[in-house]
Motif scaffolding. Structure first.
Motif, PDB file in Angstrom:
ATOM      1  N   HIS A  35       0.806  -1.221   0.000  1.00  8.67           N
ATOM      2  CA  HIS A  35       0.000   0.000   0.000  1.00  8.67           C
ATOM      3  C   HIS A  35       0.838   1.271   0.000  1.00  8.67           C
ATOM      4  N   THR A  36       2.046   1.202   0.587  1.00  6.37           N
ATOM      5  CA  THR A  36       2.808   2.452   0.736  1.00  6.37           C
ATOM      6  C   THR A  36       4.263   2.364   0.237  1.00  6.37           C
ATOM      7  N   LEU A  37       5.173   1.877   1.069  1.00 10.43           N
ATOM      8  CA  LEU A  37       6.600   2.024   0.766  1.00 10.43           C
ATOM      9  C   LEU A  37       7.075   1.210  -0.437  1.00 10.43           C
ATOM     10  N   GLY A  38       6.447   0.041  -0.634  1.00  9.79           N
ATOM     11  CA  GLY A  38       6.943  -0.873  -1.671  1.00  9.79           C
ATOM     12  C   GLY A  38       7.943  -1.853  -1.072  1.00  9.79           C
ATOM     13  N   ALA A  39       8.090  -3.002  -1.742  1.00  7.84           N
ATOM     14  CA  ALA A  39       8.937  -4.069  -1.198  1.00  7.84           C
ATOM     15  C   ALA A  39      10.382  -3.617  -0.992  1.00  7.84           C
ATOM     16  N   ASP A  40      10.807  -2.656  -1.774  1.00  6.69           N
ATOM     17  CA  ASP A  40      12.173  -2.162  -1.633  1.00  6.69           C
ATOM     18  C   ASP A  40      12.224  -0.880  -0.821  1.00  6.69           C
ATOM     19  N   GLY A  41      11.205  -0.662  -0.008  1.00  8.08           N
ATOM     20  CA  GLY A  41      11.081   0.612   0.704  1.00  8.08           C
ATOM     21  C   GLY A  41      12.000   0.774   1.901  1.00  8.08           C
ATOM     22  N   GLY A  42      12.844  -0.223   2.150  1.00  4.21           N
ATOM     23  CA  GLY A  42      13.864  -0.042   3.174  1.00  4.21           C
ATOM     24  C   GLY A  42      13.402  -0.315   4.583  1.00  4.21           C
ATOM     25  N   TYR A  43      12.536  -1.284   4.781  1.00  3.13           N
ATOM     26  CA  TYR A  43      12.122  -1.654   6.136  1.00  3.13           C
ATOM     27  C   TYR A  43      12.541  -3.099   6.408  1.00  3.13           C
ATOM     28  N   THR A  44      12.508  -3.461   7.659  1.00  3.99           N
ATOM     29  CA  THR A  44      12.980  -4.790   8.044  1.00  3.99           C
ATOM     30  C   THR A  44      11.837  -5.596   8.652  1.00  3.99           C
ATOM     31  N   GLN A  45      12.126  -6.884   8.886  1.00  5.52           N
ATOM     32  CA  GLN A  45      11.141  -7.725   9.582  1.00  5.52           C
ATOM     33  C   GLN A  45      10.780  -7.106  10.927  1.00  5.52           C
ATOM     34  N   ARG A  46      11.754  -6.517  11.588  1.00  5.08           N
ATOM     35  CA  ARG A  46      11.488  -5.877  12.878  1.00  5.08           C
ATOM     36  C   ARG A  46      10.474  -4.738  12.717  1.00  5.08           C
ATOM     37  N   ASP A  47      10.619  -3.962  11.638  1.00  5.83           N
ATOM     38  CA  ASP A  47       9.670  -2.878  11.390  1.00  5.83           C
ATOM     39  C   ASP A  47       8.251  -3.420  11.168  1.00  5.83           C
ATOM     40  N   VAL A  48       8.172  -4.575  10.503  1.00  5.99           N
ATOM     41  CA  VAL A  48       6.858  -5.193  10.290  1.00  5.99           C
ATOM     42  C   VAL A  48       6.220  -5.531  11.634  1.00  5.99           C
ATOM     43  N   THR A  49       6.993  -6.186  12.476  1.00  8.22           N
ATOM     44  CA  THR A  49       6.468  -6.592  13.774  1.00  8.22           C
ATOM     45  C   THR A  49       6.096  -5.376  14.629  1.00  8.22           C
ATOM     46  N   GLU A  50       6.942  -4.362  14.599  1.00  7.56           N
ATOM     47  CA  GLU A  50       6.670  -3.169  15.413  1.00  7.56           C
ATOM     48  C   GLU A  50       5.424  -2.436  14.919  1.00  7.56           C
ATOM     49  N   LEU A  51       5.272  -2.369  13.595  1.00  8.08           N
ATOM     50  CA  LEU A  51       4.069  -1.718  13.058  1.00  8.08           C
ATOM     51  C   LEU A  51       2.823  -2.525  13.425  1.00  8.08           C
ATOM     52  N   ALA A  52       2.957  -3.847  13.367  1.00 14.52           N
ATOM     53  CA  ALA A  52       1.823  -4.691  13.766  1.00 14.52           C
ATOM     54  C   ALA A  52       1.447  -4.406  15.224  1.00 14.52           C
ATOM     55  N   ARG A  53       2.451  -4.216  16.061  1.00 15.11           N
ATOM     56  CA  ARG A  53       2.165  -3.895  17.474  1.00 15.11           C
ATOM     57  C   ARG A  53       1.466  -2.544  17.584  1.00 15.11           C
ATOM     58  N   MET A  54       1.918  -1.558  16.795  1.00 12.08           N
ATOM     59  CA  MET A  54       1.297  -0.238  16.827  1.00 12.08           C
ATOM     60  C   MET A  54      -0.168  -0.296  16.401  1.00 12.08           C
ATOM     61  N   LEU A  55      -0.482  -1.260  15.539  1.00 12.70           N
ATOM     62  CA  LEU A  55      -1.848  -1.346  15.004  1.00 12.70           C
ATOM     63  C   LEU A  55      -2.733  -2.318  15.782  1.00 12.70           C
ATOM     64  N   THR A  56      -2.198  -2.891  16.856  1.00  8.58           N
ATOM     65  CA  THR A  56      -3.054  -3.773  17.650  1.00  8.58           C
ATOM     66  C   THR A  56      -4.211  -2.963  18.220  1.00  8.58           C
ATOM     67  N   GLY A  57      -5.379  -3.564  18.200  1.00  6.79           N
ATOM     68  CA  GLY A  57      -6.574  -2.860  18.681  1.00  6.79           C
ATOM     69  C   GLY A  57      -7.354  -2.175  17.572  1.00  6.79           C
ATOM     70  N   TRP A  58      -6.771  -2.057  16.380  1.00  7.18           N
ATOM     71  CA  TRP A  58      -7.524  -1.538  15.226  1.00  7.18           C
ATOM     72  C   TRP A  58      -8.403  -2.679  14.733  1.00  7.18           C
ATOM     73  N   THR A  59      -9.680  -2.597  15.017  1.00  6.05           N
ATOM     74  CA  THR A  59     -10.532  -3.743  14.764  1.00  6.05           C
ATOM     75  C   THR A  59     -11.982  -3.282  14.582  1.00  6.05           C
ATOM     76  N   PHE A  60     -12.874  -4.223  14.495  1.00  2.68           N
ATOM     77  CA  PHE A  60     -14.305  -3.913  14.541  1.00  2.68           C
ATOM     78  C   PHE A  60     -14.998  -5.090  15.192  1.00  2.68           C
ATOM     79  N   ASP A  61     -16.205  -4.836  15.648  1.00  2.00           N
ATOM     80  CA  ASP A  61     -16.960  -5.868  16.328  1.00  2.00           C
ATOM     81  C   ASP A  61     -18.099  -6.278  15.404  1.00  2.00           C
ATOM     82  N   GLN A  62     -18.087  -7.540  14.975  1.00  3.03           N
ATOM     83  CA  GLN A  62     -19.096  -7.993  14.012  1.00  3.03           C
ATOM     84  C   GLN A  62     -20.508  -7.698  14.465  1.00  3.03           C
TER      85      GLN A  62
END
Lengths: 416, 519
Positions: B230-257
């Motif tokens: 959606h944004t940086l692209g596969a060569d956008g210069g981020y690491t697996q750690r950045d993926v995990t950290e972003l996932a942590r930042m987005l925890t709680g972004w949800t909806f209730d069916q």
């Protein structure tokens, strides 16, 4: 030794992709004879969880890492099917057990691409181009392979089944793609003489689309002809009338087998199956992954059976772009990992064995603490099959798999 | 084929078109009009080339960049308004879906059939809304951008409750932002339940000991694709750690069916699921801030130079050529950064560029199945009441509507779509359409375009369009009118061959010609 020659050539400064034009095969001329050997590649897009396909149930760490999705030990309810006392096969793949017992099915565990990407799309590209880390490779390795093999070319020699022409087939050599075998069997509008003549003229020698058009017509006629043969027709009718399986692969596999038997020109075939990206609710013996594996296993068994004597001349490889995390995540799924398991089956496969350097799934053995390291480069397995089974010459091998690593697979998975 | 000599004048003429006269358009104005209709629109309808040439290409482009100024025809508005399942809220769609699923579980007599019928009706209406607009809306660039952004932020309709949610996703999260702020578009997709469900963020949470419930830990699926696709692209210069950290930042972004179904609430931040620890992401130290961590991440990603380049390149690939000129991409990315990610401004840079109008750009793109089918129907001028045959054709061509399973969406390059079988199928479709044998005009009572089931092999067997039910009295297209509509896009060679053939084959030959495969 062929292999050494190949590696020496590489050491002398390879890494450069030699262009393989359509004329390349013609140079071989009549002296080169086709081997009659076949290769079928099945690609599982989305990174199948290899640790639950061939599960290290004998490893004390396995169920600790996977408390809810791990497979129980062989003999337990929903347990894995014993392979060698340490590894167990997913129970949804029971249809493959006879092939394992007959030693016609082998696995290479902890195999995959040396590139570390966990992007599905990059990893699939690399696996299809067989140039990990290099995005600029214009063609797929199966296309380079068909161009490098001895024998006369024909559009149907390299056959894909699926809605779009995959990267692995694209390139200079002719390849044909059928959305499904049954669809290709139908007569189409272009079989009507007036329509055919009109469009033949429109596309004749067209610089951009002429070749795709001509290949499409040639392959269509060839497939129609093969399908007209009595036995195949009966098979198709039987398959159509019988209760179709919930997923299309077993049906397609049956038809592919018939087509390969009836049309000796088909030498390389490719099928890809999607839907393996199980981030949540993956399931263990039953569930999402099992629902995907069952028709895959059935299809492979059907393919082996319907190929009949031709199975002896065929190798089938199943592979996926990368593996998944060794630890299950909080949602009963797995995230993107690295090493995976390759499946190799065929009449001359030295089966009944799990190959590869295996170091277990203990925390200290995991790559980046999360997934299987790659101990066997997928290209070394493919190169071995190309060399030993398809009789691809040394120099040609280098064209198909440029910039191969020096390290060879420490095993021989296919006999001649 | 447009002559090179003519095209070399295009840029010059384009600059002068502000002063376009009301007289008959000059040939080069026609050539430009055809080019922009093939790129900013899904090809010309009868009379379009003259109309655009007469009003002036630049004025038409400016108008297209402001779709809100272009009124929809009353007839089209009325037909869209009549599609009840398309016009209701996400909550109501989900409520119906869940109710039908409950009934099936109860093994209610006929419940399965009812569910199937409802799902087909929802799918048919979604396809109808999309295709009616694509064929008939005068706001063509808006439709082109809806196609582009839906692919960019792809959601697969075949995954569970997304069957019920993709209509709202396109209407509420994509369409309003198609020419607006990228940050707003990114935020709308990030918070839509269709995306939260499709990429599993709905079940992502801080690790918790509670073994009940589905969200018991981190799920990094969305965070990864958010950066990679959606944004940086596969060569956008981020690491697996950045993926995990972003996932942590987005925890709680949800909806209730249940809340979505009962109150229509499409997004909620669940503080109880949020990982409140400190994070380090893309070199930024992230202090605990609840939902604001995710908002901050979207701010950073939307305005990141890698995003500007990645998305600009995708846009240039869509509008200019499969391997877009790097200099153009650079200029678009510069506009992106200067305009705070204003999509309209980036597109204006693209359309005003010499690369976009260059001789080599004209016809350089191979139509995707969607573009091919829509442009053929537009060129035919045939009224469309029944989109079934179009939906079926796209299924056969490997591009089912809302049916891309993977989050990268459909590709738009020649490599992806040109293959021997595809050409044959396009020709079969062209021949049926030209012969008036596609049942487009009448909506059968049980119209049921095949909807995409998640299928493993892409091997569902669907009949060719020629095998579709045949209208009692086929009305073939008039080849002369078609030729006039397509005018400059058909080469002299093709025209000559077409002229040598019998009248009843000519329209099919034009729509099935190599010339019409490209745009």
């Amino acid at each position: 030794m062929h292999r050494r020659h190949f590696l020496n050539a590489l050491a002398l400064g390879a890494g450069i992709l030699l262009p393989v034009g359509r004329s390349a095969w013609a140079v071989g001329g009549p002296a080169a004879s086709p081997t009659g050997k076949k290769l079928v590649v099945v690609m599982l897009r989305g990174a199948v969880d290899g640790l639950n396909v061939v599960a290290p149930v004998g490893d004390e760490n396995y169920l600790r890492l996977r408390p809810t999705i791990g497979l129980a030990a062989p003999g337990m309810d929903g347990g894995a099917l014993d392979l060698d006392g340490y590894f167990g096969l997913h129970p949804a793949l029971a249809s493959l057990q006879p092939l394992w017992r007959a030693r016609k099915l082998a696995f290479v565990h902890a195999s995959g691409s040396p590139d570390a990407t966990r992007s599905h799309f990059d990893a699939q590209d690399y696996m299809e181009s067989a140039t990990p880390g290099r995005k600029s490779t214009p063609d797929g390795w199966m296309n380079r392979l068909v161009a490098a093999l001895p024998g006369p070319q024909a559009p149907s020699r390299l056959l894909g089944i699926g809605p779009v022409l995959p990267r692995i087939l694209s390139g200079q050599a002719a390849a044909v793609n059928l959305p499904n075998v049954a669809g290709a069997a139908r007569a189409d509008l272009l079989d009507r003489p007036a329509v055919k003549a009109a469009f033949d003229e429109l596309y004749a020698n067209h610089p951009r689309f002429g070749r795709a058009y001509a290949d499409g017509r040639a392959a269509h006629l060839e497939v129609m002809e093969a399908l007209e043969k009595g036995e195949m027709k009966r098979e198709m009718e039987a398959a159509d009338r019988g209760a179709p399986l919930p997923n299309g692969f077993p049906d397609d596999a049956a038809r592919l087998a018939g087509l390969m038997r009836n049309d000796p020109k088909i030498q390389l075939a490719f099928v890809s199956l999607g839907g393996w990206d199980t981030h949540a609710n993956q399931g263990a013996a039953g569930g999402q992954l099992a629902n995907r594996l069952a028709p895959l296993g059935q299809g492979l068994a059907v393919l082996a059976e319907r190929l009949g004597p031709l199975f002896d001349d065929t190798v089938v490889v199943v592979m996926s772009e990368f593996g998944r995390t060794a630890r299950e995540n909080g949602n009963g799924g797995t995230d993107h990992g690295h090493g995976n398991v390759m499946w190799v089956l065929g009449g001359k496969v030295r089966g009944g064995k799990v190959y590869g350097e295996w170091e277990g799934v203990g925390d200290a053995k995991l790559n980046e603490g999360r997934d299987l390291p790659v101990t066997t480069d997928f290209r070394s397995v493919l190169a071995q099959i190309s060399e030993e089974h398809l009789m691809l010459g040394d120099q040609r091998l280098e064209q198909v798999f440029p910039a191969m690593p020096q390290k060879r697979a420490g095993f021989r998975i296919v006999g001649t | 084929m447009i002559h090179r000599a003519t095209l070399s004048l295009l840029t010059v003429v384009l600059m002068a078109t502000g002063a376009a006269s009301a007289a008959a358009p000059a040939p080069d104005a026609q050539a430009q009009a055809l080019h922009v209709l093939n790129r900013l629109a899904f090809g010309p309808r009868p009379g379009d080339v003259e109309r655009v040439a007469n009003m002036g290409v630049q004025r038409w482009i400016d108008e297209q960049l402001h779709p809100e100024t272009i009124p929809l025809p009353a007839d089209l508005s009325a037909r869209l308004a009549a599609l009840d399942t398309v016009n209701r809220g996400a909550g109501d769609s989900l409520a119906e879906f869940l109710e039908l699923r409950r009934e099936v579980k109860l093994d209610d007599e006929g419940a399965k059939q009812r569910r199937r019928q409802t799902e087909m009706r929802v799918a048919r209406q979604a396809a109808e809304a999309r295709l009616l607009r694509a064929v008939e809306s005068p706001r063509q660039l808006e439709e082109v951008m809806v196609d582009f952004w839906y692919n960019h932020f792809n959601v697969f309709a075949g995954k569970g409750i997304d069957r019920a949610l993709v209509t709202s996703y396109e209407r509420d999260a994509i369409r309003p932002y198609a020419l607006g702020s990228f940050r707003a578009l990114l935020g709308a997709t990030a918070k839509h339940p269709a995306m939260l469900f499709y990429l599993d963020n709905v079940v992502s949470s801080a690790p918790r000991p509670d073994p009940k419930g589905k969200a018991r830990g981190l799920n990094e699926n969305y965070a990864r694709e958010l950066m990679e696709l959606h944004t940086l692209g596969a060569d956008g210069g981020y690491t697996q750690r950045d993926v995990t950290e972003l996932a942590r930042m987005l925890t709680g972004w949800t909806f209730d069916q249940r809340r979505l179904a009962s109150t229509g609430e499409t997004f909620r931040f669940d503080a109880g699921r949020h990982d409140a620890g400190a994070k380090t992401w893309l070199g930024h130290a992230i202090a605990p801030a609840g939902q604001q961590e995710g908002e901050y991440a979207l701010d950073v990603l939307a305005m990141h130079p890698a995003t500007a380049r990645h998305v600009s390149r995708e846009l240039a690939q869509y509008f200019v050529s499969d391997e877009p000129p790097p200099a153009l991409v650079d200029r678009m990315a510069a506009t992106w950064l200067a305009s705070q990610g204003d999509i309209r401004a980036v597109l204006a840079t693209l359309f005003a560029s010499r690369e976009f109008m260059a001789a080599g750009t004209v016809g350089a793109k191979f139509k995707t199945p969607y573009q091919y089918v829509v442009s053929a129907v537009r060129a035919s001028g045939a009224p469309v009441a029944n989109v079934g045959p179009l939906v079926n054709t796209m299924n056969q061509l490997g591009m089912p509507l809302y049916g891309c399973q993977t989050p990268d969406g459909y590709k738009n390059t020649q490599d992806a779509w040109l293959n021997p079988d595809a050409l044959t199928r396009r020709i079969a479709f062209a021949t049926a359409l030209a012969g008036g044998r596609l049942p487009l005009a009448t909506l059968p009572a049980d119209a049921r375009p095949a909807m995409m089931e998640p299928n493993m092999a892409g091997s569902d067997v669907v009949p060719l369009p020629v095998a579709a039910p045949v209208d009692p009295k086929p009305v073939p297209l008039d080849p002369a009118r078609l030729q006039a509509t397509l005018a400059g896009s058909i080469s002299a060679r093709t025209q000559a061959i077409v002229q040598r053939n019998p009248d009843n084959l000519r329209a099919a030959m034009l729509l099935g010609s190599p010339d019409f495969m490209q745009r």
